[in-house]
Design an enzyme around this catalytic site. Structure first.
Site, PDB file in Angstrom:
ATOM      1  N   GLU A  61      47.756  25.744  38.505  1.00 36.80           N
ATOM      2  CA  GLU A  61      46.592  26.345  37.842  1.00 36.80           C
ATOM      3  C   GLU A  61      46.340  25.796  36.443  1.00 36.80           C
ATOM      4  O   GLU A  61      45.208  25.768  35.973  1.00 36.80           O
ATOM      5  CB  GLU A  61      46.733  27.872  37.773  1.00 36.80           C
ATOM      6  CG  GLU A  61      46.563  28.584  39.112  1.00 36.80           C
ATOM      7  CD  GLU A  61      47.857  28.688  39.896  1.00 36.80           C
ATOM      8  OE1 GLU A  61      48.866  28.054  39.505  1.00 36.80           O
ATOM      9  OE2 GLU A  61      47.869  29.420  40.908  1.00 36.80           O
ATOM     10  N   PHE A  91      52.050  44.132  43.622  1.00 40.43           N
ATOM     11  CA  PHE A  91      52.413  42.746  43.890  1.00 40.43           C
ATOM     12  C   PHE A  91      51.397  41.805  43.222  1.00 40.43           C
ATOM     13  O   PHE A  91      50.192  41.968  43.373  1.00 40.43           O
ATOM     14  CB  PHE A  91      52.451  42.492  45.402  1.00 40.43           C
ATOM     15  CG  PHE A  91      52.715  41.050  45.750  1.00 40.43           C
ATOM     16  CD1 PHE A  91      53.927  40.462  45.425  1.00 40.43           C
ATOM     17  CD2 PHE A  91      51.742  40.285  46.382  1.00 40.43           C
ATOM     18  CE1 PHE A  91      54.171  39.131  45.721  1.00 40.43           C
ATOM     19  CE2 PHE A  91      51.987  38.953  46.684  1.00 40.43           C
ATOM     20  CZ  PHE A  91      53.197  38.374  46.357  1.00 40.43           C
ATOM     21  N   GLN A  92      51.896  40.837  42.498  1.00 37.93           N
ATOM     22  CA  GLN A  92      51.071  39.863  41.751  1.00 37.93           C
ATOM     23  C   GLN A  92      50.111  40.527  40.772  1.00 37.93           C
ATOM     24  O   GLN A  92      49.005  40.049  40.565  1.00 37.93           O
ATOM     25  CB  GLN A  92      50.334  38.928  42.718  1.00 37.93           C
ATOM     26  CG  GLN A  92      51.299  38.012  43.464  1.00 37.93           C
ATOM     27  CD  GLN A  92      50.630  36.825  44.140  1.00 37.93           C
ATOM     28  OE1 GLN A  92      49.477  36.911  44.540  1.00 37.93           O
ATOM     29  NE2 GLN A  92      51.353  35.725  44.260  1.00 37.93           N
ATOM     30  N   LYS A 111      40.297  42.835  43.294  1.00 37.93           N
ATOM     31  CA  LYS A 111      39.940  42.398  44.643  1.00 37.93           C
ATOM     32  C   LYS A 111      38.853  43.266  45.276  1.00 37.93           C
ATOM     33  O   LYS A 111      37.956  42.780  45.954  1.00 37.93           O
ATOM     34  CB  LYS A 111      41.196  42.420  45.532  1.00 37.93           C
ATOM     35  CG  LYS A 111      40.955  41.822  46.902  1.00 37.93           C
ATOM     36  CD  LYS A 111      42.241  41.666  47.691  1.00 37.93           C
ATOM     37  CE  LYS A 111      41.955  40.936  48.999  1.00 37.93           C
ATOM     38  NZ  LYS A 111      43.166  40.759  49.811  1.00 37.93           N
ATOM     39  N   MET A 114      57.594  11.445  19.347  1.00 37.09           N
ATOM     40  CA  MET A 114      57.262  12.148  18.111  1.00 37.09           C
ATOM     41  C   MET A 114      58.419  13.031  17.668  1.00 37.09           C
ATOM     42  O   MET A 114      58.719  13.140  16.484  1.00 37.09           O
ATOM     43  CB  MET A 114      55.983  12.963  18.299  1.00 37.09           C
ATOM     44  CG  MET A 114      55.421  13.516  17.012  1.00 37.09           C
ATOM     45  SD  MET A 114      55.041  12.229  15.805  1.00 37.09           S
ATOM     46  CE  MET A 114      53.314  11.919  16.157  1.00 37.09           C
TER      47      MET A 114
END
Lengths: 565, 163
Positions: free
Chosen positions: A43, A105-106, A155, A473
């Protein structure tokens, strides 16, 4: 409703990754062809692709990620866009509304997590609000000082069996959000009068010129007055890199002449820049003799770190336009003799250091040579995206950007792993232009899985990896500040990048000698429809110079490993 | 210096958390905070007292103004204004302390709003320093519990903070 609203907003591509809370939306995507979805492999890459689209076009990019880990994976990308004021709309799935707060969940509190790194966020509470929220999200993201906006979408707001009235609003009116559209005329007049009396002026232009589409106005004003121009890391391309009046980037790794000119200036015209700590160095010693005119669309950026003498709140484009008109209307011009002497001084500085680097202290190629070659081979016209580290600074210093919106890097947040997805986001929308990702062997491995996405969507970007087998760096700082104790900055387990990219179906080229570099690059760019990974071995001991001495003035710099101002 | 900043904002879920989050995120200090809906149910008014130099307070007001839910911001301490805070304080009160507390209370124009054989609960309204002064004046009386509302303020005269 979500997909329809995106279509009505004119969105062509969205970047995302499906998951449980978004299945209804993905089903809707499947059943239409106007909005095309690009499936990434992580993502974070979706957000960087959307972000890079915005940086190249000025319009908000869109990412779609599921709840929980999908949303948290997007956080780095949202923060990257936030720090650089990039318009973006990120739609995050959420668990059903009745489950919110129950550790479902999630489930994550994405409104809470994203709050400090967004311009605004919305939670959809009634499905019929979706079109209005989408419209507002784009409006907020793109207007004023741009920034990312998150829409959290439970949802049950997208249940396909339920029907609601749909109307996409034409306009947005919000009493609490009214971005400024022009500057204060009195202030602009005062500032212009000051410009006309300046003897040692510098124009210091930042990312606001790029996102504010004010490059032409900047060029006009600078050339009308014959003032030197320096760009910030975010502003590169805002003024043509090959023009005589351009003195290079300023700041920590800015050019000698830009930093010297800033320090000795009697007038600084800051446009769309925010006096960031990587620019100003020690603010108490910053430009002691200069009056400061500061144009910015965000009042909070003015006098935040450095006090402005004449603040002007407004869009860079409109304010600069007004300044050009005032200068044109005025008989007065800056003192020509003083300006001539100032330019002599600047040219002398330019002569003295002017981006010199040694090539005789190593068998291997210098990273600067590689970037100069890239600039030559692409005529300074390519879209160049970059990751973060030495290669980013070398690209900023040695690639001569002649056009705005072509240098695409994570300036504020400094996100490693940005470069490749950013290149993909640009290529997707500019298929006929050259798009190069300048990266290092450290950064590229932070999102290397996207080589797979490139394969799926035929994205023939070019990847130029300055391979110094270390986190350059970090190591430079360790050399300079920690007696060369190279703690965790060495990478001795690198993959064979050529074989790796070949396994993804792409072309890999290894370059070890400078003599082979130009040929390899030309060969890579000749392969128009293939992704080519150039793995270029460069001197692992090279440092980025100039480098400002911490907490010093603008003029306090290391010019090489042994020379200091 | 202490400042009283009044904020008019959309009465929407999450608006308060944006304001509070902003203070935490940017390392600004909150001395007190009050918030409630106004006569217009779509708007809330929030009052925050903070301590900072002019530059910090300027940044606070600018950053507050940037929040999309925020409609208007004013630093009340820039002009003539009135500030009030409510305090309820529960004290042990028995024997001769009862009379002593009662007289201190009268001096400060506090009201005893709840009484038991061994306690008084006093309500006091005023500027924060008056409330502090009352606590100091209680001397040896023993404080069981203090609750303060935080400051709310309004400009003097014709000036109003409204749409």
């Amino acid at each position: 409703m979500v997909v329809r609203a995106l279509k009505d907003e004119g969105v062509k591509y969205i970047y995302g990754y499906p998951g449980g809370s978004l299945l209804h939306v993905y089903d809707a995507l499947f059943q239409q062809e106007d909005v095309q979805h690009i499936l990434v492999r992580h993502e974070q890459a979706a957000t960087h692709m959307a972000d890079a689209y915005a940086r190249a076009t000025g319009k908000a990019g869109v990412a779609l990620v599921t709840s929980g880990p999908g949303a948290t994976n997007a956080v780095t990308g949202i923060a990257t866009a936030f720090m650089d004021s990039i318009p973006m709309v990120v739609i995050t799935g959420q668990v059903m509304s009745h489950l919110i707060g129950e550790d479902a969940f999630q489930e994550t509190d994405m409104l809470g997590i994203s709050r400090p790194i967004v311009k605004h966020n919305f939670s959809v509470q009634r499905p019929e609000d979706i079109p209005g929220i989408v419209k507002k999200a784009f409006h907020i993201a793109e207007s004023g000082r741009p920034g990312p906006v998150v829409i959290d979408l439970p949802k049950d707001m997208t249940t396909p069996t339920e029907r609601y009235p749909y109307e996409y609003p034409q306009h947005v009116k919000m009493r609490s959000y009214t971005p400024i559209t022009r500057g204060h005329s009195g202030q602009i007049k005062k500032a212009t009068d000051l410009l006309l009396t300046a003897k040692r002026p510098v124009i210091y232009a930042g990312g606001g010129v790029i996102m504010g589409n004010a490059s032409n106005e900047l060029i006009e004003l600078a050339q009308l007055l014959n003032f030197p121009v320096t760009n910030t890391l975010m502003g590169l391309g805002g003024y043509p890199g090959t023009d005589r009046q351009f003195v290079g980037m300023l700041g920590m790794h800015g050019s000698y002449e830009a930093n010297m000119a800033m320090h000795h200036a009697d007038l600084i015209l800051a446009v769309g820049a925010r006096f960031d700590d990587r620019v100003t160095n020690g603010t108490d010693k910053f430009c002691p003799t200069a009056k400061i005119v500061h144009i910015d669309i965000d009042p909070a950026s003015i006098s935040k770190t450095v006090q402005a003498d004449i603040p002007i709140v407004g869009p860079a484009k409109v304010v600069l336009e007004e300044m050009v008109q005032l200068v044109n209307a005025s008989q007065q011009r800056p003192d020509a003799a003083a300006l001539h002497a100032w330019w002599q001084q600047i040219d002398e500085w330019r002569q003295r250091h002017g981006g010199r680097y040694r090539t005789d202290d190593s068998e291997l190629m210098k990273p600067q040579q590689v970037i100069e070659m890239l600039s030559k081979v692409t005529n300074g016209d390519a879209f160049v995206t970059s990751d973060v580290g030495q290669h980013q600074m070398f690209a900023a210093q040695y690639y001569k950007f002649n056009k705005p919106n072509r240098w695409i890097n994570s300036g504020g947040l400094g996100t490693m792993g940005f470069g490749l997805p950013a290149a993909m986001g640009v290529k997707m929308n500019f298929p006929d232009d050259e798009v190069v990702c300048v990266t290092g062997e450290g950064s590229i491995q932070m999102n290397i899985q996207e080589l797979s996405t490139c394969n799926q969507y035929d994205l023939p970007v070019k990847i130029l990896c300055l391979n110094n087998q270390s986190l350059g760096m970090v190591r430079q700082w360790q050399d300079m500040n920690y007696e060369s104790r190279h703690s965790q900055s060495y990478m001795n387990s690198l993959p064979d990048f050529v074989k790796l990219v070949e396994s993804y179906g792409h072309v890999g080229i290894k370059v070890e000698k400078y003599a082979d570099l130009e040929g390899a690059m030309r060969e890579a760019f000749a392969l128009k429809d293939r992704l080519v990974f150039m793995d270029v071995a460069v001197d692992p001991f090279e440092h980025v110079y100039p480098m400002q001495v911490p907490r010093g003035a603008m003029r306090d710099m290391w010019l090489s490993k042994t020379e200091r101002t | 210096m202490r400042h009283i900043i009044s904020v008019l904002m959309e009465n929407e879920p999450g608006a308060l958390s944006r304001v509070v989050g902003l203070f935490a995120q940017r390392n600004y200090n909150i001395e007190s905070l009050t918030v409630a809906p106004t006569e217009d149910g779509t708007l809330s008014r929030l009052t925050v007292t903070t301590i900072g130099n002019d530059r910090v307070v300027e940044q606070i007001t600018k950053q507050l103004n940037k929040l999309v839910d925020v409609v208007k911001v004013v630093d009340l301490s820039e002009g003539e204004h009135i500030e009030r805070e409510v305090m309820m304080i529960k004290l042990k009160a028995s024997g001769q302390m009862r009379a002593e507390i009662k007289s201190t209370c009268d001096i400060f124009r506090g009201q005893i709003i709840d009484v038991t054989p061994t306690t008084y609960t006093v309500q006091l309204v005023g500027a924060s320093d008056k409330l502090d002064a009352f606590i100091n004046a209680l001397g040896s009386a023993s404080i069981m519990e203090v609750v303060r509302s935080g400051v709310c303020g309004i400009a003097r005269g014709e000036k109003v903070l409204s749409l």
